[in-house]
Design a protein around this motif. Structure first.
Motif, PDB file in Angstrom:
ATOM      1  N   PRO A   1       9.851  12.739  18.627  1.00  0.00           N
ATOM      2  CA  PRO A   1       9.004  11.633  19.111  1.00  0.00           C
ATOM      3  C   PRO A   1       7.623  12.116  19.548  1.00  0.00           C
ATOM      4  O   PRO A   1       6.625  11.404  19.359  1.00  0.00           O
ATOM      5  CB  PRO A   1       9.799  11.078  20.296  1.00  0.00           C
ATOM      6  CG  PRO A   1      11.223  11.400  19.975  1.00  0.00           C
ATOM      7  CD  PRO A   1      11.169  12.751  19.305  1.00  0.00           C
ATOM      8  N   GLU A   2       7.557  13.323  20.103  1.00  0.00           N
ATOM      9  CA  GLU A   2       6.283  13.854  20.578  1.00  0.00           C
ATOM     10  C   GLU A   2       5.300  14.085  19.431  1.00  0.00           C
ATOM     11  O   GLU A   2       4.083  13.929  19.603  1.00  0.00           O
ATOM     12  CB  GLU A   2       6.523  15.168  21.336  1.00  0.00           C
ATOM     13  CG  GLU A   2       7.219  15.015  22.677  1.00  0.00           C
ATOM     14  CD  GLU A   2       8.695  14.673  22.559  1.00  0.00           C
ATOM     15  OE1 GLU A   2       9.251  14.102  23.523  1.00  0.00           O
ATOM     16  OE2 GLU A   2       9.302  14.978  21.499  1.00  0.00           O
ATOM     17  N   GLU A   3       5.814  14.445  18.265  1.00  0.00           N
ATOM     18  CA  GLU A   3       4.935  14.640  17.107  1.00  0.00           C
ATOM     19  C   GLU A   3       4.356  13.315  16.636  1.00  0.00           C
ATOM     20  O   GLU A   3       3.186  13.237  16.227  1.00  0.00           O
ATOM     21  CB  GLU A   3       5.712  15.334  15.984  1.00  0.00           C
ATOM     22  CG  GLU A   3       5.990  16.799  16.291  1.00  0.00           C
ATOM     23  CD  GLU A   3       6.947  17.447  15.320  1.00  0.00           C
ATOM     24  OE1 GLU A   3       6.756  18.642  15.010  1.00  0.00           O
ATOM     25  OE2 GLU A   3       7.895  16.767  14.860  1.00  0.00           O
TER      26      GLU A   3
ATOM     27  N   ILE B   1      10.247   7.030  20.627  1.00  0.00           N
ATOM     28  CA  ILE B   1       8.847   7.153  20.248  1.00  0.00           C
ATOM     29  C   ILE B   1       7.950   6.462  21.258  1.00  0.00           C
ATOM     30  O   ILE B   1       6.899   6.988  21.640  1.00  0.00           O
ATOM     31  CB  ILE B   1       8.618   6.560  18.839  1.00  0.00           C
ATOM     32  CG1 ILE B   1       9.350   7.401  17.780  1.00  0.00           C
ATOM     33  CG2 ILE B   1       7.127   6.495  18.508  1.00  0.00           C
ATOM     34  CD1 ILE B   1       9.309   6.800  16.391  1.00  0.00           C
ATOM     35  N   GLY B   2       8.355   5.273  21.717  1.00  0.00           N
ATOM     36  CA  GLY B   2       7.541   4.534  22.670  1.00  0.00           C
ATOM     37  C   GLY B   2       7.317   5.292  23.959  1.00  0.00           C
ATOM     38  O   GLY B   2       6.202   5.325  24.506  1.00  0.00           O
TER      39      GLY B   2
ATOM     40  N   LYS C   1      -8.698   3.852  29.483  1.00  0.00           N
ATOM     41  CA  LYS C   1      -8.181   2.809  28.608  1.00  0.00           C
ATOM     42  C   LYS C   1      -6.837   2.306  29.137  1.00  0.00           C
ATOM     43  O   LYS C   1      -6.089   3.043  29.791  1.00  0.00           O
ATOM     44  CB  LYS C   1      -8.021   3.317  27.180  1.00  0.00           C
ATOM     45  CG  LYS C   1      -9.347   3.644  26.491  1.00  0.00           C
ATOM     46  CD  LYS C   1      -9.143   3.969  25.029  1.00  0.00           C
ATOM     47  CE  LYS C   1     -10.452   4.369  24.361  1.00  0.00           C
ATOM     48  NZ  LYS C   1     -11.444   3.270  24.359  1.00  0.00           N
ATOM     49  N   VAL C   2      -6.519   1.052  28.841  1.00  0.00           N
ATOM     50  CA  VAL C   2      -5.241   0.449  29.212  1.00  0.00           C
ATOM     51  C   VAL C   2      -4.489   0.125  27.931  1.00  0.00           C
ATOM     52  O   VAL C   2      -5.003  -0.586  27.059  1.00  0.00           O
ATOM     53  CB  VAL C   2      -5.444  -0.831  30.047  1.00  0.00           C
ATOM     54  CG1 VAL C   2      -4.096  -1.478  30.359  1.00  0.00           C
ATOM     55  CG2 VAL C   2      -6.196  -0.506  31.343  1.00  0.00           C
ATOM     56  N   VAL C   3      -3.281   0.658  27.820  1.00  0.00           N
ATOM     57  CA  VAL C   3      -2.507   0.541  26.586  1.00  0.00           C
ATOM     58  C   VAL C   3      -1.173  -0.141  26.867  1.00  0.00           C
ATOM     59  O   VAL C   3      -0.422   0.276  27.756  1.00  0.00           O
ATOM     60  CB  VAL C   3      -2.246   1.932  25.963  1.00  0.00           C
ATOM     61  CG1 VAL C   3      -1.514   1.796  24.634  1.00  0.00           C
ATOM     62  CG2 VAL C   3      -3.555   2.702  25.789  1.00  0.00           C
ATOM     63  N   LEU C   4      -0.874  -1.181  26.114  1.00  0.00           N
ATOM     64  CA  LEU C   4       0.409  -1.880  26.179  1.00  0.00           C
ATOM     65  C   LEU C   4       1.311  -1.342  25.076  1.00  0.00           C
ATOM     66  O   LEU C   4       0.919  -1.319  23.903  1.00  0.00           O
ATOM     67  CB  LEU C   4       0.203  -3.384  25.990  1.00  0.00           C
ATOM     68  CG  LEU C   4       1.441  -4.248  25.742  1.00  0.00           C
ATOM     69  CD1 LEU C   4       2.380  -4.208  26.934  1.00  0.00           C
ATOM     70  CD2 LEU C   4       1.035  -5.681  25.415  1.00  0.00           C
ATOM     71  N   ILE C   5       2.520  -0.914  25.445  1.00  0.00           N
ATOM     72  CA  ILE C   5       3.439  -0.301  24.485  1.00  0.00           C
ATOM     73  C   ILE C   5       4.781  -1.016  24.539  1.00  0.00           C
ATOM     74  O   ILE C   5       5.490  -0.945  25.550  1.00  0.00           O
ATOM     75  CB  ILE C   5       3.656   1.192  24.793  1.00  0.00           C
ATOM     76  CG1 ILE C   5       2.314   1.929  24.851  1.00  0.00           C
ATOM     77  CG2 ILE C   5       4.579   1.829  23.752  1.00  0.00           C
ATOM     78  CD1 ILE C   5       2.394   3.285  25.521  1.00  0.00           C
ATOM     79  N   THR C   6       5.145  -1.708  23.462  1.00  0.00           N
ATOM     80  CA  THR C   6       6.471  -2.331  23.413  1.00  0.00           C
ATOM     81  C   THR C   6       7.504  -1.291  22.994  1.00  0.00           C
ATOM     82  O   THR C   6       7.178  -0.317  22.317  1.00  0.00           O
ATOM     83  CB  THR C   6       6.504  -3.517  22.438  1.00  0.00           C
ATOM     84  OG1 THR C   6       6.312  -3.044  21.097  1.00  0.00           O
ATOM     85  CG2 THR C   6       5.424  -4.539  22.774  1.00  0.00           C
ATOM     86  N   GLY C   7       8.747  -1.518  23.411  1.00  0.00           N
ATOM     87  CA  GLY C   7       9.769  -0.509  23.122  1.00  0.00           C
ATOM     88  C   GLY C   7       9.402   0.822  23.728  1.00  0.00           C
ATOM     89  O   GLY C   7       9.634   1.875  23.135  1.00  0.00           O
ATOM     90  N   GLY C   8       8.815   0.769  24.919  1.00  0.00           N
ATOM     91  CA  GLY C   8       8.240   1.970  25.516  1.00  0.00           C
ATOM     92  C   GLY C   8       9.111   2.715  26.497  1.00  0.00           C
ATOM     93  O   GLY C   8       8.655   3.676  27.112  1.00  0.00           O
ATOM     94  N   TYR C   9      10.359   2.296  26.660  1.00  0.00           N
ATOM     95  CA  TYR C   9      11.220   2.942  27.648  1.00  0.00           C
ATOM     96  C   TYR C   9      11.875   4.218  27.118  1.00  0.00           C
ATOM     97  O   TYR C   9      12.224   5.101  27.895  1.00  0.00           O
ATOM     98  CB  TYR C   9      12.328   1.979  28.102  1.00  0.00           C
ATOM     99  CG  TYR C   9      11.873   0.834  28.972  1.00  0.00           C
ATOM    100  CD1 TYR C   9      10.534   0.656  29.325  1.00  0.00           C
ATOM    101  CD2 TYR C   9      12.793  -0.097  29.444  1.00  0.00           C
ATOM    102  CE1 TYR C   9      10.135  -0.414  30.114  1.00  0.00           C
ATOM    103  CE2 TYR C   9      12.409  -1.164  30.243  1.00  0.00           C
ATOM    104  CZ  TYR C   9      11.078  -1.319  30.572  1.00  0.00           C
ATOM    105  OH  TYR C   9      10.680  -2.374  31.356  1.00  0.00           O
ATOM    106  N   THR C  10      12.067   4.301  25.813  1.00  0.00           N
ATOM    107  CA  THR C  10      12.773   5.440  25.223  1.00  0.00           C
ATOM    108  C   THR C  10      12.105   5.852  23.907  1.00  0.00           C
ATOM    109  O   THR C  10      11.213   5.163  23.397  1.00  0.00           O
ATOM    110  CB  THR C  10      14.252   5.096  24.924  1.00  0.00           C
ATOM    111  OG1 THR C  10      14.299   4.004  23.996  1.00  0.00           O
ATOM    112  CG2 THR C  10      14.999   4.723  26.196  1.00  0.00           C
TER     113      THR C  10
END
Length: 266
Positions: free
Chosen positions: A220-222, A17-18, A6-15
């Protein structure tokens, strides 16, 4: 692997929860496109995850061209798009007295309008694979705190959008739309924000029972672990749903016995 191919786009993904979501998605077999505002952090994350499984795009999601750029990045790099995680958020304090028009416009732009526009841009590709959207909201969507007025309003709007699109898009396009509402999460930014507000460096080690019956707040991992169900095929036909990730009920909460007395003394 729960997200294999699967390909997932994640905004705010640098730090925060993202980032945790991105790392967990890759562990479960997905390829990810992460978005954020600081280029160096994005480059470092791609290096950590591996250039064959991750790509990044540094842009402000409120820019008019941003939604299309995000989607095009996923398609050009990995050839498809299975899921969108609208995680980017603007968090700032305001109340009835301090909330001004430019401030609330920015809040709504980041937390409510941009996610809608990203879903709109991604919809043709999500429809082609019967993909899904996962919006990251907040328990403040249910009312919020007095000093989180604008933020709470923006997350309330996001929740209504999830309910609406989760029904209409699933019926018309086969695209599921769901949301999780995390409680208090120990992100890097939250640690820094509280220190800047004058709290001690290890404030998170001594959280009052009223806020955290578990004597700690979420990692965030939870939150990322909870996201897997909604992004995977295990979710089946579930759509238009909002799940609170909190330590206590939002309605009918049992307050500590000494809470009322201590509250009156203040």
């Amino acid at each position: 692997m729960r997200l294999k191919d699967k390909v997932v786009l994640i905004t705010g993904g640098y730090t925060g929860i993202g980032k945790a979501i991105a790392k967990r998605c890759v562990q479960e077999g997905a390829k990810v496109v992460v978005n954020g505002l600081e280029e160096e952090i994005g480059l470092a994350l791609v290096k950590e995850l591996g250039a064959d499984t991750a790509a990044h795009i540094t842009t402000d999601i409120t820019e008019e061209v941003a939604p299309q750029l995000l989607v095009e990045k996923a398609i050009s790099k990995f050839g498809k798009l299975n899921a969108v995680v609208n995680n980017a958020a603007y968090i700032a304090s305001s109340n009835i007295t301090s909330t001004e028009v430019p401030f609330i416009k920015r809040m709504l732009a980041v937390n409510s309008i941009a996610p809608l526009m990203i879903i709109q841009a991604a919809l043709p590709h999500l429809s082609a694979v019967r993909g899904c959207v996962l919006n990251i909201g907040s328990i403040n969507a249910w009312g919020g705190e007095p000093d989180l007025l604008a933020y709470s309003m923006s997350k309330g709007a996001l929740m209504t959008m999830t309910r609406n699109l989760g029904d209409s898009l699933f019926r018309e396009n086969g695209v599921r739309v769901n949301q999780i509402n995390p409680g208090w999460v120990l992100t890097e930014k939250e640690i820094l924000n509280k220190k800047e507000q004058g709290m001690k460096a290890d404030w998170y080690k001594d959280i009052p029972d009223i806020f955290a019956p578990a004597q700690r707040i979420f990692t965030p991992e939870e939150i990322a672990a909870a996201c897997l169900y909604w992004l995977s095929d295990e979710c089946g036909p579930v759509s238009s749903q909002v799940m609170d990730l909190e330590q206590f009920p939002m309605i009918g909460r049992n307050l500590p016995k000494n809470w009322e007395g201590s509250h009156k003394k203040k």
